[in-house]
Design a protein around this motif. Structure first.
Motif, short mmCIF file in Angstrom:
data_model
loop_
_atom_site.label_atom_id
_atom_site.label_comp_id
_atom_site.label_asym_id
_atom_site.label_seq_id
_atom_site.Cartn_x
_atom_site.Cartn_y
_atom_site.Cartn_z
N VAL A 93 0.83 -1.21 0.00
CA VAL A 93 0.00 0.00 0.00
C VAL A 93 0.87 1.26 0.00
N THR A 94 2.00 1.21 0.66
CA THR A 94 2.92 2.35 0.64
C THR A 94 3.47 2.57 -0.76
N LEU A 95 3.83 1.49 -1.45
CA LEU A 95 4.29 1.59 -2.84
C LEU A 95 3.20 2.20 -3.71
N TRP A 96 1.98 1.71 -3.55
CA TRP A 96 0.83 2.28 -4.28
C TRP A 96 0.68 3.77 -3.98
N THR A 158 -9.27 -0.39 2.84
CA THR A 158 -8.08 -0.90 3.53
C THR A 158 -8.44 -1.87 4.66
N LEU A 159 -9.73 -2.04 4.93
CA LEU A 159 -10.16 -2.81 6.10
C LEU A 159 -9.90 -4.32 6.04
N PRO A 160 -9.67 -4.93 4.87
CA PRO A 160 -9.27 -6.34 4.92
C PRO A 160 -8.05 -6.58 5.80
N THR A 161 -7.23 -5.54 5.98
CA THR A 161 -6.05 -5.66 6.84
C THR A 161 -6.44 -6.00 8.28
N ILE A 162 -7.58 -5.46 8.72
CA ILE A 162 -8.01 -5.69 10.10
C ILE A 162 -8.21 -7.18 10.38
N LEU A 163 -8.74 -7.90 9.41
CA LEU A 163 -9.02 -9.31 9.62
C LEU A 163 -7.76 -10.17 9.65
N THR A 164 -6.61 -9.57 9.35
CA THR A 164 -5.35 -10.32 9.43
C THR A 164 -4.67 -10.13 10.79
N ILE A 165 -5.29 -9.32 11.66
CA ILE A 165 -4.70 -9.06 12.98
C ILE A 165 -5.05 -10.21 13.93
N SER A 166 -4.04 -10.86 14.47
CA SER A 166 -4.23 -11.96 15.41
C SER A 166 -4.09 -11.46 16.84
N THR A 167 -4.76 -12.15 17.76
CA THR A 167 -4.76 -11.74 19.16
C THR A 167 -3.39 -11.90 19.80
N THR A 168 -2.75 -13.02 19.55
CA THR A 168 -1.42 -13.32 20.12
C THR A 168 -0.52 -13.89 19.05
N PRO A 169 0.80 -13.83 19.24
CA PRO A 169 1.72 -14.43 18.26
C PRO A 169 1.42 -15.91 18.00
N ALA A 170 0.89 -16.59 19.00
CA ALA A 170 0.61 -18.03 18.85
C ALA A 170 -0.54 -18.29 17.88
N THR A 171 -1.42 -17.28 17.67
CA THR A 171 -2.57 -17.48 16.79
C THR A 171 -2.34 -16.93 15.39
N SER A 249 -7.61 -7.24 -5.14
CA SER A 249 -6.53 -8.20 -4.88
C SER A 249 -6.08 -8.13 -3.43
N LEU A 250 -6.04 -6.92 -2.88
CA LEU A 250 -5.62 -6.77 -1.48
C LEU A 250 -6.59 -7.49 -0.53
N TYR A 251 -7.85 -7.57 -0.93
CA TYR A 251 -8.85 -8.28 -0.14
C TYR A 251 -8.45 -9.74 0.08
N LEU A 252 -7.69 -10.32 -0.85
CA LEU A 252 -7.30 -11.73 -0.74
C LEU A 252 -6.47 -12.01 0.51
N PHE A 253 -5.80 -10.99 1.05
CA PHE A 253 -5.05 -11.20 2.29
C PHE A 253 -5.98 -11.58 3.44
N SER A 254 -7.19 -11.01 3.45
CA SER A 254 -8.14 -11.37 4.50
C SER A 254 -8.65 -12.80 4.29
N GLY A 268 -15.77 -2.83 1.16
CA GLY A 268 -14.96 -1.65 0.81
C GLY A 268 -14.62 -1.57 -0.66
N PHE A 269 -14.03 -2.63 -1.22
CA PHE A 269 -13.63 -2.55 -2.63
C PHE A 269 -14.84 -2.65 -3.55
#
Length: 309
Positions: A93-96, A158-171, A249-254, A268-269
């Motif tokens: 996203v920074t490159l974009w 940009t909100l698909p990024t939120i769904l990639t946030i995990s609670t702990t490193p183990a998850t 395409s960015l949505y695919l990360f979620s 969003g998209f």
């Protein structure tokens, strides 16, 4: 346009229905990220609204269109603890954002007085509409659509990024083939958008030089007044196509993180695509009035999806 808009509205309805049935509640960290970027989006909308009233320039949100998404995703990455998936998203996203900001700047979008700069010609055209020419109606339109809606839309894709946030490193879910595919697609469409914008820029610069030198424009590539070569011979808006494809395409990360093909962040998209249907149609109405040959261009060339044969 009507068919595409109808399809997108149906898609949004399907996403809402499916998400309501299968999506999981947001975790505390995801809520923190959502609330933080939403507060910023609201503050940005208020700033853009006040500045537009003071200056009479209604492109204040336009100036921030390429700047805010990198801010949002880096905030999300920080809240997540800079996990690998968010770092990849933030880098893309920074490159974009850097590329699009450069392209906007070289067309006069920014000045040292950041609140001035060039205004999108379509806002002036809209103000000619008898309804929107009414100062009260325009005030409401500027507040609701130009500032608030567009500001939250920028946050939205940009909100698909939120769904990639995990609670702990183990998850944290490890990167998988969907992440790699999403990365390749986003990079490919950034390159395509760069090429399209560069071709448009060079055409317009050469056309402007020809006008300044008083050379006749009745012959050659500038006769019709608009670019229809290179990528622009494959579709009428290769840059707009690429822009929409980047965020789809960015949505695919979620999808890679949740394992769900359909989730609420797709809205969003999809709304962005719906906006492009209307704004592009309005742009082409203006182009048709300005360039007689544009009607034939519309008949012979697809709008968004490139013709590869």
């Amino acid at each position: 346009m009507k068919v595409a808009a109808s399809f997108l509205l149906i898609a949004i309805a399907v996403v809402i229905y499916v998400s309501n049935r299968v999506d999981q509640p947001l975790t505390p960290k995801q809520w923190e990220a959502l609330s933080t970027v939403s507060y910023i989006a609201f503050a940005k909308a208020c700033f853009a609204f006040v500045v537009s009233l003071v200056t009479g320039n209604y492109s204040q949100v336009d100036k921030l269109w390429s700047i805010m998404p990198p801010v949002y995703v880096w905030i999300m990455a920080y809240i997540a603890g800079f996990q690998a998936r968010q770092l990849i998203i933030a880098g893309l996203v920074t490159l974009w954002g850097v590329r699009l900001t450069f392209n906007f700047a070289r067309k006069g979008g920014y000045t040292w007085r950041i609140w001035v700069g060039e205004e999108d010609y379509r806002w002036a055209e809209l103000r000619k509409n008898p309804l929107l020419a009414n100062p009260i109606i325009w005030f409401i339109f500027n507040l609701s659509f130009v500032c608030l809606f567009q500001s939250f839309l920028i946050e939205g894709f940009t909100l698909p990024t939120i769904l990639t946030i995990s609670t702990t490193p183990a998850t944290v879910k490890p990167l998988n083939w969907t992440d790699y595919m999403a990365t390749a697609l986003v990079l490919s469409f950034i390159i395509l958008e760069t090429l399209a914008d560069e071709q448009q820029w060079r055409f317009q610069q050469a056309k402007q030089k020809a006008c300044i030198s008083a050379k006749p424009l009745k012959e050659g590539p500038y006769k019709q007044g608009f670019i229809a070569t290179g990528l622009w011979s494959m579709c009428r808006h290769p840059n707009f196509f690429s822009e929409q494809a980047i965020w789809a395409s960015l949505y695919l990360f979620s999808v890679a993180d949740t394992g769900r093909l359909i989730n609420w962040s797709a809205i969003g998209f999809l709304v962005l695509m719906l906006l492009f249907q209307g704004s592009t149609n309005f742009t082409e109405v203006i182009s048709t009035r300005k360039y007689p040959a544009y009607k034939e261009y519309i008949k012979s060339t697809p709008k968004f999806i490139p013709r590869l044969w």
